[in-house]
Design an enzyme around this catalytic site. Structure first.
Site, PDB file in Angstrom:
ATOM      1  N   SER A   1       3.983   3.746  -7.694  1.00 32.82           N
ATOM      2  CA  SER A   1       4.487   4.409  -8.894  1.00 32.82           C
ATOM      3  C   SER A   1       4.514   3.437 -10.074  1.00 32.82           C
ATOM      4  O   SER A   1       4.455   2.216  -9.908  1.00 32.82           O
ATOM      5  CB  SER A   1       5.898   4.938  -8.643  1.00 32.82           C
ATOM      6  OG  SER A   1       6.802   3.849  -8.472  1.00 32.82           O
TER       7      SER A   1
ATOM      8  N   GLU B   1       3.681  13.021 -13.404  1.00 36.35           N
ATOM      9  CA  GLU B   1       2.925  13.219 -12.178  1.00 36.35           C
ATOM     10  C   GLU B   1       3.733  14.048 -11.182  1.00 36.35           C
ATOM     11  O   GLU B   1       4.803  13.634 -10.740  1.00 36.35           O
ATOM     12  CB  GLU B   1       2.582  11.853 -11.579  1.00 36.35           C
ATOM     13  CG  GLU B   1       1.445  11.858 -10.616  1.00 36.35           C
ATOM     14  CD  GLU B   1       0.971  10.450 -10.274  1.00 36.35           C
ATOM     15  OE1 GLU B   1      -0.187  10.317  -9.847  1.00 36.35           O
ATOM     16  OE2 GLU B   1       1.754   9.494 -10.415  1.00 36.35           O
TER      17      GLU B   1
ATOM     18  N   LYS C   1       1.885  -4.937   3.286  1.00 34.48           N
ATOM     19  CA  LYS C   1       2.967  -4.049   3.706  1.00 34.48           C
ATOM     20  C   LYS C   1       2.557  -2.596   3.457  1.00 34.48           C
ATOM     21  O   LYS C   1       2.337  -2.196   2.319  1.00 34.48           O
ATOM     22  CB  LYS C   1       4.246  -4.348   2.927  1.00 34.48           C
ATOM     23  CG  LYS C   1       5.403  -3.446   3.380  1.00 34.48           C
ATOM     24  CD  LYS C   1       6.418  -3.222   2.288  1.00 34.48           C
ATOM     25  CE  LYS C   1       7.355  -2.072   2.645  1.00 34.48           C
ATOM     26  NZ  LYS C   1       6.724  -0.742   2.572  1.00 34.48           N
ATOM     27  N   PRO C   2       2.464  -1.795   4.528  1.00 35.21           N
ATOM     28  CA  PRO C   2       2.201  -0.364   4.345  1.00 35.21           C
ATOM     29  C   PRO C   2       3.482   0.368   3.944  1.00 35.21           C
ATOM     30  O   PRO C   2       4.589  -0.190   4.025  1.00 35.21           O
ATOM     31  CB  PRO C   2       1.713   0.077   5.718  1.00 35.21           C
ATOM     32  CG  PRO C   2       2.401  -0.856   6.673  1.00 35.21           C
ATOM     33  CD  PRO C   2       2.552  -2.175   5.944  1.00 35.21           C
ATOM     34  N   SER C   3       3.340   1.615   3.552  1.00 36.44           N
ATOM     35  CA  SER C   3       4.519   2.431   3.244  1.00 36.44           C
ATOM     36  C   SER C   3       5.390   2.597   4.482  1.00 36.44           C
ATOM     37  O   SER C   3       4.889   2.639   5.614  1.00 36.44           O
ATOM     38  CB  SER C   3       4.085   3.801   2.738  1.00 36.44           C
ATOM     39  OG  SER C   3       5.182   4.696   2.678  1.00 36.44           O
TER      40      SER C   3
ATOM     41  N   GLU D   1      -2.406  -0.714  -9.350  1.00 37.98           N
ATOM     42  CA  GLU D   1      -2.970   0.633  -9.391  1.00 37.98           C
ATOM     43  C   GLU D   1      -1.790   1.594  -9.325  1.00 37.98           C
ATOM     44  O   GLU D   1      -1.175   1.769  -8.275  1.00 37.98           O
ATOM     45  CB  GLU D   1      -3.923   0.895  -8.226  1.00 37.98           C
ATOM     46  CG  GLU D   1      -4.566   2.270  -8.325  1.00 37.98           C
ATOM     47  CD  GLU D   1      -5.299   2.689  -7.057  1.00 37.98           C
ATOM     48  OE1 GLU D   1      -5.890   3.787  -7.065  1.00 37.98           O
ATOM     49  OE2 GLU D   1      -5.249   1.950  -6.066  1.00 37.98           O
TER      50      GLU D   1
ATOM     51  N   ALA E   1       0.835  -1.201   0.000  1.00 36.68           N
ATOM     52  CA  ALA E   1       0.000   0.000   0.000  1.00 36.68           C
ATOM     53  C   ALA E   1       0.876   1.261   0.000  1.00 36.68           C
ATOM     54  O   ALA E   1       2.017   1.235   0.469  1.00 36.68           O
ATOM     55  CB  ALA E   1      -0.935  -0.004   1.204  1.00 36.68           C
ATOM     56  N   PRO E   2       0.348   2.393  -0.473  1.00 37.51           N
ATOM     57  CA  PRO E   2       1.120   3.630  -0.587  1.00 37.51           C
ATOM     58  C   PRO E   2       0.962   4.529   0.631  1.00 37.51           C
ATOM     59  O   PRO E   2       0.199   4.226   1.558  1.00 37.51           O
ATOM     60  CB  PRO E   2       0.491   4.285  -1.816  1.00 37.51           C
ATOM     61  CG  PRO E   2      -0.967   3.932  -1.670  1.00 37.51           C
ATOM     62  CD  PRO E   2      -0.997   2.530  -1.083  1.00 37.51           C
ATOM     63  N   TRP E   3       1.646   5.689   0.591  1.00 34.42           N
ATOM     64  CA  TRP E   3       1.622   6.600   1.729  1.00 34.42           C
ATOM     65  C   TRP E   3       0.593   7.717   1.619  1.00 34.42           C
ATOM     66  O   TRP E   3       0.369   8.458   2.571  1.00 34.42           O
ATOM     67  CB  TRP E   3       2.998   7.219   1.972  1.00 34.42           C
ATOM     68  CG  TRP E   3       3.712   7.802   0.780  1.00 34.42           C
ATOM     69  CD1 TRP E   3       4.775   7.263   0.129  1.00 34.42           C
ATOM     70  CD2 TRP E   3       3.446   9.054   0.123  1.00 34.42           C
ATOM     71  NE1 TRP E   3       5.181   8.080  -0.902  1.00 34.42           N
ATOM     72  CE2 TRP E   3       4.392   9.193  -0.920  1.00 34.42           C
ATOM     73  CE3 TRP E   3       2.513  10.063   0.323  1.00 34.42           C
ATOM     74  CZ2 TRP E   3       4.425  10.297  -1.765  1.00 34.42           C
ATOM     75  CZ3 TRP E   3       2.531  11.173  -0.525  1.00 34.42           C
ATOM     76  CH2 TRP E   3       3.476  11.275  -1.556  1.00 34.42           C
TER      77      TRP E   3
ATOM     78  N   CYS F   1      -3.469  10.176  -7.244  1.00 40.07           N
ATOM     79  CA  CYS F   1      -3.265   9.849  -8.655  1.00 40.07           C
ATOM     80  C   CYS F   1      -4.395  10.346  -9.547  1.00 40.07           C
ATOM     81  O   CYS F   1      -4.243  10.410 -10.762  1.00 40.07           O
ATOM     82  CB  CYS F   1      -3.110   8.340  -8.832  1.00 40.07           C
ATOM     83  SG  CYS F   1      -1.642   7.658  -8.027  1.00 40.07           S
TER      84      CYS F   1
END
Length: 476
Positions: free
Chosen positions: A227, A378, A175-177, A248, A149-151, A282
């Site tokens: 990313s 981006e 796993k989180p950021s 994603e 997962a992202p931050w 995003c």
């Protein structure tokens, strides 16, 4: 007093096997507020071992029972709302008022949606599709799922990852950021009160930890929000082991404003959708394409909205835009703005705010061209860029001329224009006279370099299942 964030493995909170940790930095101050476990292969192995053992039981649990447990988790998350909001705000700098109004309720709603969705999976009806034989479809869980997962939305993204996966009967190693693990671990601890041990495991750590989660042979599917670079790496790793992949990735959302649009309303909504979460989304409305005949007027309105957007402490109820998440992201946004080409002009913002933390002024940059760096890549910050178009064909051509295909919006009072343009835009979501409005019932996911697979909706649940055909010979 600093926070200590542990892993959640087999339903228990545990330190990394090595005892190593990473620092957690408050983006509002740039100061240390805690540490998190830095997981190694040993920790990832333990999480997958637990998830694999739990899968043997969890896959046999009826949809009705899974629904009941997920609904209990949703109720518990709602009851712990203020604790989760405080943790998320400290870890990300997000305004508390917005977390309370938007993100926490959305997280609860998603859990409840997938709780119900687990009971209505569909397939082709059973029947005799060839003489003397009856066929039917079984829709089964895939197995153990590795997720990263992202931050930018730690709580929402964690829910969006684990809820459809376990609703479908899978078990998870998430796993989180490394910069934002706090709410994910708290969420897993809440879920552990209801789920069998090992159904949901969380391992904190860095990029090497993420690679270990993705490459682990136990995982039958891997899912990432991140990313394009990270997504391509995940896809290559998954291909080496014939794993399924759910990606994603990034976005560069075109916001097409036609001359007949309600310019005042559009400017207000686009600014909100561009500066929400400090533009770290995003799908953020940060790439505006506006008709030449109204470009100057609309740019002035957007610049005014930018100057009116309040930036500051997450505890201030009037603050809309918090800090960027980390020092690296501040450097990225600053670099883009510093490289603004000579033919473009900064109409508002364009500077860091203060010397503590990672605050950036809401920014509007006009006069961009299609091949400019900021038009193609981006930025992931509170920076709205403006280009112009001459006619409908030019607008669609410019909108589609990026490597991303996640989301877009069209602003017009003419329904025919909206219908034509929506059908021609090469993006997974098209909003008309709105932007970044998501609901649990509708899918979210992109095309091209924005990845594949859907979040939200029944389509997400479908992604976490596999199809088995069973045929019986019934001939006498």
């Amino acid at each position: 007093m600093t926070r200590t964030i542990q892993n959640v493995i087999d339903g228990k909170s545990v330190d990394a096997a090595s005892g190593r940790t990473t620092d957690l930095i408050d983006p509002c101050t740039g100061e240390l507020f805690g540490t998190a476990a830095l997981s190694s292969d040993l920790d990832v192995d333990a999480a997958y071992e637990s998830a694999a053992a739990a899968f043997e039981l969890w896959k046999t649990v009826s949809p009705r029972e899974r629904q009941a447990l997920l609904l209990q988790i949703a109720d518990a998350v709602e009851a712990a709302a203020e604790e989760l909001i405080a943790a998320e705000s400290q870890n990300t700098g997000k305004p508390i008022a917005l977390l309370r109004a938007d993100e926490l309720p959305d997280a609860v709603d998603q859990i409840r949606f997938f709780a119900g969705a687990s009971r209505v999976l569909e397939g082709l009806s059973a029947g005799e599709y060839t003489s003397g034989h009856t066929s039917y479809i079984r829709r089964e869980p895939i197995g153990v799922i590795g997720q990263v997962a992202p931050w930018n939305y730690p709580l929402l993204e964690a829910v969006g990852k684990f809820a459809p996966a376990i609703a479908a009967g899978n078990t998870v190693v998430l796993k989180p950021s490394d910069t934002t693990p706090v709410s994910t671990v708290l969420l897993a601890s809440i879920a552990a009160e209801f789920l069998p041990p090992g159904v949901l495991n969380v391992v904190c750590g860095d990029r090497d930890t993420g690679r270990a989660v993705v490459s682990h042979p136990t995982a039958q599917m891997v899912a990432i929000t991140g990313s394009v670079r990270a997504g391509f790496e995940v896809a290559r790793t998954a291909a080496d082991d014939a794993k399924r992949a759910h990606l994603e990735l990034g976005g560069k959302s075109p916001v097409i404003v036609f001359a007949d649009a309600d310019l005042d309303s559009a400017a207000t909504t686009i600014a909100e959708a561009g500066y929400y979460n400090a533009g770290q989304d995003c799908t953020a409305a940060t790439r505006v394409l506006v008709a030449e005949s109204v470009a100057d007027d609309f740019a002035a309105r957007l610049a005014e909205r930018a100057r009116e957007t309040k930036v500051g402490s997450p505890t201030d109820p009037d603050v809309f835009c918090g800090p960027l998440n980390n020092a690296n992201q501040l450097a990225q946004v600053s670099g883009f703005v510093e490289r603004t080409p000579g033919h473009a002009a900064v109409l508002a913002g364009g500077t860091q705010l203060g010397t503590r933390g990672y605050f950036w002024a809401p920014t509007v940059i006009a006069g961009l061209r299609q091949d400019d760096e900021m038009s193609q890549n981006e930025i992931f910050g509170p920076v709205i860029t403006i280009q112009t178009f001459s006619d409908e064909a030019d607008a669609v051509r410019s909108a589609n001329d990026v490597r991303f295909g996640l989301a877009s919006s069209v602003w017009t009072t003419d329904n025919s224009t909206a219908m034509r343009v929506s059908s021609r835009l090469d993006f997974g979501t098209v909003w008309v006279n709105c932007h970044t409005v998501n609901v649990s019932e509708m899918p979210h996911g992109g095309f091209k370099h924005s990845g594949y697979g859907k979040n939200l909706s029944m389509y997400a649940l479908d992604d976490y299942t596999r199809i088995k055909h069973v045929m019986h010979n019934i001939a006498p």
